[in-house]
Design an enzyme around this catalytic site. Structure first.
Site: not given
Length: 308
Positions: A187, A195, A200, A204, A230
């Site tokens: 994770d 973010n 965002h 990405d 994630e």
């Protein structure tokens, strides 16, 4: 037709028809050799048609049967090879008409009959060819579309990694073999903060950066999938916990050496991981649950860690 010819006292026509029927029947005894059996059927048909042209068949109607040749040819041979076969067949039929007249095998043909039959056959063959060409073209497009959809159905569009569905299928197939493997759930640390701070789009880029780095660390038989959000799943076939731990340490080291460029800055990305063992006695659900517990234990211990 062979039996009718026998009853009509036409042995010259009956016996070749019986022989052709025997060859047709023999093709069905070749089992799974479909290509060989289909070629036997096709070229037996060619020989029979040429014989009917030479002899006139029953009351001079034999040549009419050649019109079934073009669709059968394209069905068996496809478009390109079918064209070649049909050109050779037309040449043979033209020669058969000439030989039939020259050697008086059958004298009932009018002067224009062979020309009309051959011209009509060429027209039918062209129409069959157009149909086969477009059928193959749209068939190939449909196959490509199906293959693309199957690929997309098993891939994560952002990272291009296998998705959760594909990973589960691989795990279930492996579990059925009752072999051992290691599972790692990873994770991204502080992903929500990334973010919120950078947007965002940077989030990405972080996921894509991780995907590339993870793939570079994998051996040939191992797999990494995007598990959701994630989270990533590593499926390490035939690796024990010690080997899986070493692999996780390599991931941590690679991340420390490869920061993500975001404009003029570099972003240090870390992950927390939990490792569990999948065996014949430990189901997928239990192994996943254990790896998930160990992952959150790593989070509680300060992140950027691996718990086993």
């Amino acid at each position: 037709m062979a039996m009718i010819a026998l009853f009509n006292n036409q042995p010259i026509l009956a016996y070749p028809l019986l022989g052709s029927s025997a060859l047709f029947a023999s093709s069905f005894f070749l089992g799974d050799r479909v290509e060989i059996s289909s070629l036997i059927v096709l070229y037996t048909l060619y020989a029979l048609m040429i014989y009917l042209v030479l002899t006139g068949g029953s009351h001079g109607t034999g040549p009419i049967w050649i019109f079934i040749v073009s669709p059968v040819t394209f069905f068996v041979r496809g478009f390109k090879r079918g064209i070649i076969d049909l050109i050779i067949f037309v040449i043979c039929v033209t020669g058969a008409f000439y030989l039939s007249s020259y050697f008086k095998f059958y004298s009932g043909y009018s002067v224009y009959f062979p020309i009309r039959i051959i011209a009509s056959f060429i027209i039918v063959a062209l129409l069959s060819g157009f149909y086969e060409y477009f059928r193959q073209m749209y068939s190939h497009r449909l196959i490509e579309l199906v293959q693309k959809n199957e690929y997309l159905a098993t891939r994560d569009p952002l990272t291009n990694l296998p998705n959760r569905r594909y990973a589960m299928e691989e795990l279930e197939q492996f579990e059925a073999q009752q072999q051992s493997a290691s599972i790692i759930i990873a994770d991204v640390d502080n992903f929500k903060d990334i973010n919120d701070q950078y947007g965002h789009s940077v989030g990405d880029e972080v996921l894509k950066h991780l995907a590339e780095l993870f793939v570079a660390q994998l051996s040939e038989n191992d797999m990494v999938a995007r598990w959701g959000g994630e989270e990533f799943l590593f499926f390490l076939r035939h690796k024990n916990k010690q080997q899986a731990t070493q692999f996780a340490n390599d991931i941590h080291h690679a991340l420390s050496q490869n920061r993500l460029d975001i404009g003029v800055n570099q972003l240090a990305v870390t992950v927390s991981m939990g490792i569990s063992k999948l065996t014949a006695d430990v189901s997928i659900d239990k192994a996943m649950h254990k790896a998930d517990e160990l992952l959150y234990q790593a989070k509680e211990q300060g992140k950027n860690k691996t718990c086993v």
